[in-house]
Design an enzyme around this catalytic site. Structure first.
Site, PDB file in Angstrom:
ATOM      1  N   LYS A  55       0.835  -1.210   0.000  1.00 57.23           N
ATOM      2  CA  LYS A  55       0.000   0.000   0.000  1.00 57.23           C
ATOM      3  C   LYS A  55       0.867   1.256   0.000  1.00 57.23           C
ATOM      4  CE  LYS A  55      -3.904  -2.149   2.410  1.00 57.23           C
ATOM      5  NZ  LYS A  55      -4.694  -2.183   3.668  1.00 57.23           N
ATOM      6  N   SER A  71      -0.743   0.480   6.062  1.00 56.76           N
ATOM      7  CA  SER A  71      -1.048  -0.349   7.225  1.00 56.76           C
ATOM      8  C   SER A  71      -2.069  -1.410   6.851  1.00 56.76           C
ATOM      9  CB  SER A  71      -1.593   0.531   8.358  1.00 56.76           C
ATOM     10  OG  SER A  71      -1.722  -0.203   9.556  1.00 56.76           O
ATOM     11  N   ASP A  72      -1.983  -2.544   7.510  1.00 52.94           N
ATOM     12  CA  ASP A  72      -2.975  -3.596   7.318  1.00 52.94           C
ATOM     13  C   ASP A  72      -3.044  -4.426   8.589  1.00 52.94           C
ATOM     14  OD1 ASP A  72      -4.694  -4.585   4.953  1.00 52.94           O
ATOM     15  OD2 ASP A  72      -4.006  -6.415   5.934  1.00 52.94           O
ATOM     16  N   GLN A  73      -4.177  -5.080   8.788  1.00 52.25           N
ATOM     17  CA  GLN A  73      -4.394  -5.807  10.037  1.00 52.25           C
ATOM     18  C   GLN A  73      -5.099  -7.131   9.789  1.00 52.25           C
ATOM     19  OE1 GLN A  73      -7.477  -4.480  12.974  1.00 52.25           O
ATOM     20  NE2 GLN A  73      -5.701  -4.110  14.269  1.00 52.25           N
ATOM     21  N   GLY A 108       0.362  -4.590  10.514  1.00 53.73           N
ATOM     22  CA  GLY A 108       1.548  -4.215   9.765  1.00 53.73           C
ATOM     23  C   GLY A 108       1.536  -2.724   9.502  1.00 53.73           C
TER      24      GLY A 108
END
EC number: 3.6.1.-
Length: 199
Positions: A55, A71-73, A108
């Site tokens: 991203k 960001s990612d979750q 992340g």
């Protein structure tokens, strides 16, 4: 004081935007157009790290002058990755599965400054121990909070806290989707003043 470079959040998440606004970081939100599919047998840790980087890189290609945050979750229960439920029925099912269990949230975060040649990333874990939840509590919670766009089917910044027995981790903001403490480390390493004049 040196002028701060533009800060871009590579996300359309209102929760992540709200976190940046709370800490007075002026920013622009530009959603990244990346494939968010998980690779077969890809560990959740690797998955969120890959997406956070992808991203940030996707937006940094268009805006090399900026510091771009990705960001990612993912929510992990045992070996199972719990995604965003998308429906009330799926949210109720996820919460019933999490009842009395410990769910680990892996978030992340990546910062890319293409012009400066800097790329930093990490994964921040946060553990939530759920209370024993009955069907009525789950149904009422889902109907009231509508956590359909949240990994794990709850909003910790709202009524979701009533579902928890305890939480463990270094940064509670990671649970909302953006680990601010780690992000601050990355921004400081890029020479970005965290407390400065607002534009």
């Amino acid at each position: 004081m040196a002028e701060r470079p533009p800060l871009i959040l590579a996300s359309r998440s209102p929760y992540r935007r709200a976190l940046l606004e709370q800490v007075r970081l002026p920013h622009e939100a530009i959603p990244a157009d990346v494939d968010e599919s998980r690779h077969p047998d890809e560990p959740a840790h690797d998955y969120v790290l890959r997406l956070a980087r992808a991203k940030a890189e996707a937006v940094a290609e268009r805006r090399p002058d900026a510091l771009v945050i990705g960001s990612d979750q993912a929510a992990v229960l045992g070996e199972r990755v719990l995604g965003k439920p998308g429906s009330e029925a799926r949210a109720r099912e996820q919460l019933a599965t999490a009842s009395g269990q410990c769910v680990t949230f892996l978030t992340g975060v990546a910062v890319v400054h293409a012009a400066g040649g800097r790329r930093q990333s990490d994964v921040v874990p946060y553990r939530v121990h759920f209370r024993d939840l009955d069907e009525t509590t789950i149904a009422r919670y889902v109907a009231l909070e509508q956590p359909l766009d949240c990994a794990g089917s709850f909003k910790s910044e709202g009524l979701g806290a009533v579902l928890f027995q305890r939480m463990e981790g270094s940064d509670p903001n990671a649970l909302i989707g953006l680990p601010l403490i780690r992000l601050f480390d990355f921004l400081l390493a890029c020479g970005y003043p965290l407390i400065g004049s607002e534009e």
